[in-house]
Design an enzyme around this catalytic site. Sequence first.
Site, PDB file in Angstrom:
ATOM      1  N   LYS A  11       0.838  -1.200   0.000  1.00  0.00           N
ATOM      2  CA  LYS A  11       0.000   0.000   0.000  1.00  0.00           C
ATOM      3  C   LYS A  11       0.872   1.249   0.000  1.00  0.00           C
ATOM      4  O   LYS A  11       0.579   2.225  -0.688  1.00  0.00           O
ATOM      5  CB  LYS A  11      -0.943  -0.015   1.213  1.00  0.00           C
ATOM      6  CG  LYS A  11      -2.093  -1.003   1.036  1.00  0.00           C
ATOM      7  CD  LYS A  11      -2.803  -1.368   2.325  1.00  0.00           C
ATOM      8  CE  LYS A  11      -3.777  -2.534   2.067  1.00  0.00           C
ATOM      9  NZ  LYS A  11      -4.330  -3.132   3.271  1.00  0.00           N
ATOM     10  N   GLN A  68      -4.414  -1.818   9.560  1.00  0.00           N
ATOM     11  CA  GLN A  68      -4.257  -3.143   8.954  1.00  0.00           C
ATOM     12  C   GLN A  68      -4.847  -4.198   9.887  1.00  0.00           C
ATOM     13  O   GLN A  68      -4.538  -4.199  11.084  1.00  0.00           O
ATOM     14  CB  GLN A  68      -2.761  -3.415   8.688  1.00  0.00           C
ATOM     15  CG  GLN A  68      -2.494  -4.700   7.951  1.00  0.00           C
ATOM     16  CD  GLN A  68      -3.084  -4.718   6.541  1.00  0.00           C
ATOM     17  OE1 GLN A  68      -3.021  -3.721   5.814  1.00  0.00           O
ATOM     18  NE2 GLN A  68      -3.694  -5.833   6.147  1.00  0.00           N
ATOM     19  N   ASP A  70     -10.844   3.240   4.301  1.00  0.00           N
ATOM     20  CA  ASP A  70     -10.957   1.787   4.147  1.00  0.00           C
ATOM     21  C   ASP A  70     -12.403   1.331   4.381  1.00  0.00           C
ATOM     22  O   ASP A  70     -12.721   0.148   4.238  1.00  0.00           O
ATOM     23  CB  ASP A  70     -10.011   1.109   5.163  1.00  0.00           C
ATOM     24  CG  ASP A  70      -9.634  -0.317   4.768  1.00  0.00           C
ATOM     25  OD1 ASP A  70      -9.727  -0.651   3.575  1.00  0.00           O
ATOM     26  OD2 ASP A  70      -9.257  -1.085   5.667  1.00  0.00           O
TER      27      ASP A  70
END
Length: 285
Positions: free
Chosen positions: A58, A102, A125
């Site tokens: 990412k 994450q 996200d």
Amino acid sequence: MASTRTAQLMDGAGLARRIMGETAAKASIVARRTGFAPCLATVLVGEDPASVTYVRMKQSRSAKAGILSRHVALPAETSTAELVETLGALSADPEVHGILLQHPVGPHIDERAAFEAIAPEKDVDGVTVSSFGAMSFGLPGFVSCTPGGIMRLLEEYEVGLAGKRAVVVGRSAILGKPVGMLLLGKDATVTYCHSRTADLAAVVAEADVVVAAVGRARLIRGQDIKPGAVVIDAGYNAGNVGDVDFETARGRARLITPVPGGVGPMTIAVLLAQTVDAAALQLGV
Ligand code: NAP
């Protein structure tokens, strides 16, 4: 007689490259107009090798798109309270425009509490309750990235959804549930399947659009696919294998995503596109 059909492949890698190009162009406009490049904060708890790789990927894609990365690496023993505090600080930092935690974060952490510490305007996200609610109501906000990528792929291949039977296999908060809500928002008739579903094959056989989001190699067999259906395989299992038995399914489907190169690349593309959108909104561009 054996089928001679071979499904067209849905090229997620190619579409993701195009979205990345558009994102890079928009990031440079934001930077030029405001003096601030879009910035994505990545937060990693512990050193799980797969998570470390995902975060690195990412960051490197961000750099290519002109997005700054701010990485916060926390020790595996970080408590829920400490993680919530870190995410709260990033939410309040005007130089950070998007936040990615994450996950999975480890069993001792209350993952939901951690996600909810992300300010909705920085939730690129799409993991907060607020983002899920907005998405489900069709209101502005950031969508969960893999479901968002799946919808972009369906749009790209002009798959009409109104009145179609869509079957989503899997109901996780980040993938199955939101993709079902997005399909419903496009007027598909949506059925969710999960580990307690009776006769999965019979439900899948009725689908015009199948979304596989389970994490079990080749769970969905080609013989279960309705001839001419559209098959989206979000699963990713050991050995680069999806949740759909690709070789047999491609003999019946009209369109199918390969694994890899289908849904996977779309996820990062949507994440970065949403990061630049978040920066543009926060900086008033
Ligand atoms: P998850 O949280 O483990 O959820 C799996 C879902 O599958 C659950 O809802 C579970 O049902 C259901 N399930 C399990 N066994 C089943 C069975 N035999 N029949 C029907 N349903 C069954 O997984 P996830 O995070 O959603 O991920 C799913 C897959 O997508 C994984 O392979 C993952 O690697 C992949 N993924 C890919 C991307 C990408 O960027 N391409 C992103 C995220 C995830 P219950 O709810 O009843 O337990």
